[in-house]
Design an enzyme around this catalytic site. Sequence first.
Site, PDB file in Angstrom:
ATOM      1  N   ASP A 149     -23.245  61.909  13.577  1.00 44.00           N
ATOM      2  CA  ASP A 149     -22.149  61.028  14.070  1.00 44.00           C
ATOM      3  C   ASP A 149     -22.521  60.705  15.443  1.00 44.00           C
ATOM      4  O   ASP A 149     -23.527  60.109  15.879  1.00 44.00           O
ATOM      5  CB  ASP A 149     -21.181  62.384  14.075  1.00 44.00           C
ATOM      6  CG  ASP A 149     -19.760  61.808  13.889  1.00 44.00           C
ATOM      7  OD1 ASP A 149     -19.150  60.730  14.581  1.00 44.00           O
ATOM      8  OD2 ASP A 149     -19.157  62.155  12.839  1.00 44.00           O
ATOM      9  N   HIS A 229     -15.629  60.806  18.407  1.00 43.69           N
ATOM     10  CA  HIS A 229     -15.574  61.324  16.774  1.00 43.69           C
ATOM     11  C   HIS A 229     -16.590  62.370  16.514  1.00 43.69           C
ATOM     12  O   HIS A 229     -16.163  63.054  15.729  1.00 43.69           O
ATOM     13  CB  HIS A 229     -16.100  59.887  16.329  1.00 43.69           C
ATOM     14  CG  HIS A 229     -16.079  59.719  14.752  1.00 43.69           C
ATOM     15  ND1 HIS A 229     -16.962  60.382  13.786  1.00 43.69           N
ATOM     16  CD2 HIS A 229     -14.901  59.431  14.049  1.00 43.69           C
ATOM     17  CE1 HIS A 229     -16.645  59.978  12.501  1.00 43.69           C
ATOM     18  NE2 HIS A 229     -15.443  59.539  12.831  1.00 43.69           N
ATOM     19  N   SER A 560     -12.948  61.073   7.621  1.00 49.05           N
ATOM     20  CA  SER A 560     -13.842  61.433   8.811  1.00 49.05           C
ATOM     21  C   SER A 560     -13.709  62.926   8.981  1.00 49.05           C
ATOM     22  O   SER A 560     -14.414  63.687   9.263  1.00 49.05           O
ATOM     23  CB  SER A 560     -13.662  60.590   9.946  1.00 49.05           C
ATOM     24  OG  SER A 560     -14.697  59.578  10.065  1.00 49.05           O
TER      25      SER A 560
END
Length: 782
Positions: A149, A229, A560
């Site tokens: 990520d 994220h 996600s």
Amino acid sequence: MAFLFHFSPTIFSILFLMITSCIASNDQSPKPYVVYMGSPLNSSGDSAEIEELLHIRILSSIIPSEESERISVRHSYHHAYRGFCALLTKQEATLLSGHEEVVSVFPDPILELHTTRSWDFLGATVGSYYSTYNHSSSSNYDVIIGVIDTGIWPESPGFDDQHIGEVPSRWKGVCMEGVDFHKSNCNRKLIGARFYNIDDQDSDITEIPKSAKIPSRPPNGTPRDKVGHGTHTASIAAGAFVPNATYHGLASGIARGGSPFARIATYKACSEGYCQGSAILKAIDDAIKDGVDIISISVGKSFVFQTDFKDDPIAIGAFHAAERGVGVVCSGGNEGPDSYTVTNSAPWILTVAASTIDRNFQVNVVLGNNVSLKGTGISFYTIGRSKTYPLAFGENIPFHPSLTFQARNCMPGSLDAKRVAGKIVVCMNDGWSVSREIKKLVLQDGNAKGLILIDEKEKSSPFDSGNFPFAEFGKLAGAQILQYINSSRNPLATIFPVNEIRRFKPAPVVADFSSRGPASLTENILKPDITAPGVGILSAMIPNTDDKKSSLFGITSGTSMACPHVSGAMAFIKSIHPTWSFSMIKSAIMTTATISNNARKPLSNTSNLHASPHEIGAGELNPIKALNPGLVFETTMNDYYNFLCYYGYNEKELRLIVSNKKNFICPTNTRTTYKKELISHINYPSISIEKLEQNRILRVKRVATNVGNSPNATYTSSIFGPPGLIVRVSPSKIAFVKGIKKASFEVSFDGNKASKGYNFGVITWFDGSHDKVHMVFAVNVE
Ligand SMILES: *[C@@H]1O[C@H](CO)[C@@H](O)[C@H](O)[C@H]1NC(C)=O
Ligand SMILES: *[C@@H]1O[C@H](CO)[C@@H](O)[C@H](O)[C@H]1NC(C)=O
Ligand SMILES: *[C@@H]1O[C@H](CO)[C@@H](O)[C@H](O)[C@H]1NC(C)=O
Ligand SMILES: *[C@@H]1O[C@H](CO)[C@@H](O)[C@H](O)[C@H]1NC(C)=O
Ligand SMILES: *[C@@H]1O[C@H](CO)[C@@H](O)[C@H](O)[C@H]1NC(C)=O
Ligand SMILES: *[C@@H]1O[C@H](CO)[C@@H](O)[C@H](O)[C@H]1NC(C)=O
Ligand SMILES: *[C@@H]1O[C@H](CO)[C@@H](O)[C@H](O)[C@H]1NC(C)=O
């Protein structure tokens, strides 16, 4: 007079990225390509030095000596698979693809983070799934999850290592140091960190001049997350317990990951908004070598750019991970609700769709005519709470009449600043180019009092607008608002702060943005596989250093967020059943999934209609049930090898791809006309048939393995199917005794009286007492 709003740096960099990525490329100028060469020669992984030398030798044979500076590799893959990434011209790439040791050569792809729209951030709360389970007493295996990520913010409380034992001795990974990231940032929870130089590589999206020197190791690389994220996904998968977690008073409670005792290793292959395929491929190779059990990837290509499996870094990496017993879980994308939008759909990947949870972030808007409307959004403010402001539609206040369309969408520079100040502005979302965040910045810069957004697609994933009043509506309520503006001489409105609704019904509902099946590469495997929470999720977030009141948590949405829920659940199951393979756990998760909601009705979509398996796969994740699935359908490597044969790869390619099988041959008894149809026969935990002619009967075989508490068990089948489609299971009863753990059965589909198009149903095996095993099917009758 200057009406142009000043651009904030965020807007500027985003526009820059949009522009640079659109420059047409010239075939002659070198660009990064990935060269995939299949399995390593040595099953324990090839020597890095020998492989790199070989890669250089291959490059020297095709790159002219005057350009010798290009004879260098950016990434070299040599553990679970072979290959490299280098700067090549199109001609050189074509030349290389004919090399006898090369499987495929493809331009290094750009992949996106699977939040609903990059830069527009979403989130997920880990539900109360496990609250009844005493995990600490029963875990007997230390699971390691590799998260590929944007890196990690190690100070986040979810990565605290209290109550966690020593790092497992089998761990072979590293904690790479970088800017603002030291060895001491790793601990017994965050056991590894690597990064892949994406921060500084002068954007691979732009063209690299022929004469450019290739940067060896940029000085400012770091595993530290600057986007949020990666921190968010890692803490959803395996964040430790954090009591009193909340986001500005919302979603308060205990934050914890799906497997709070699992270890995390972070592999930073993405930076702001995008990821490089070649870096992801390197990260997967490293993660396998380091010894992770599960890899979680909340990233993918847009379905528009989907390529064959052998040109897709995630599919390649996940395939070789499967060969080494490592499970790969991926998000299916946020390009719903249209069909054929799901990505990361290879059968060896567990593909995840997103649903809502029973928490809703509601914002009330009252119009000047006293009509009250319930929208969604997350905004906090205290002043002017119930004050009424003039209301204007962006389309009616353009900076110039030629900009009406842009103004309707509140794009930067399109609105007349004079007529924005002091008003609540209504914006549409007719295009994909401008995110909610940017619309908000445009209005904030223009001193507007608030934003009302009309966007059918995203209305169900609440946008966090911070202190700026914000409410979002779908088409219906939107039309009502526009009608009011149109019919009123002096339109007015009030936006109230967010109101958190708990135990909201119905939930879960499949998110509008969640990508749908069937999978475009082959419809003979049902995709997505499973659904998990991906709307309005509370999880660790990087703090905003400019804001003292900044929260350590954030609320986000996207597949996600759904993906790490499944990675965490998988780690949880693996910790209790260490001997189960990844494919057994995948089957357990799929056959025990929930297909009804908290209103005791079948799961639905945002149109309030029954959600089909193309939307939710087998159903909503239920990790506790998945601990005791009764039966599992194990998909072996041989199934995947056969899949590749049926899909259309030739034996020459397969001998390079398949590990340790240099004389691999495809099954011989395959009638070539129906080759693709044979894909439905691999032992997958669901059934999909791309094409059933009305005058044919198709039979599909499956093998069940008894993993129940008793070696003696008898299961009886029942079928729930659409009228017209005749489904038979033979034998309809299967029995297991000590020493006989496997039983096979055949399912036949007769579409003679069925209606055309996709027919969905479920085959349920029941042992009479507790274990219900659901196998979902999708059959397209022609
Ligand atoms: C394979 O392994 C053997 C023994 O470890 C070694 O001698 C040989 O060089 C390796 N081959 C490659 C291509 O790495
Ligand atoms: C969970 O198990 C541990 C160890 O057996 C025990 O000390 C603890 O009290 C248990 N917790 C609950 C809630 O049952
Ligand atoms: C959690 O909140 C409660 C009540 O506000 C407080 O008493 C407690 O100390 C807090 N716990 C932590 C760990 O912050
Ligand atoms: C919901 O499902 C129905 C029937 O399966 C379908 O026609 C409709 O388009 C779906 N709605 C959305 C928003 O996906
Ligand atoms: C709206 O409600 C307020 C308070 O109840 C009232 O004074 C006002 O006249 C109403 N306006 C309209 C347009 O109905
Ligand atoms: C606004 O009103 C005009 C004339 O009454 C009509 O043509 C137009 O379609 C209306 N627009 C909206 C958005 O309702
Ligand atoms: C399983 O079945 C066999 C034969 O039917 C019987 O002898 C045995 O006791 C059974 N075992 C259990 C655990 O029920």
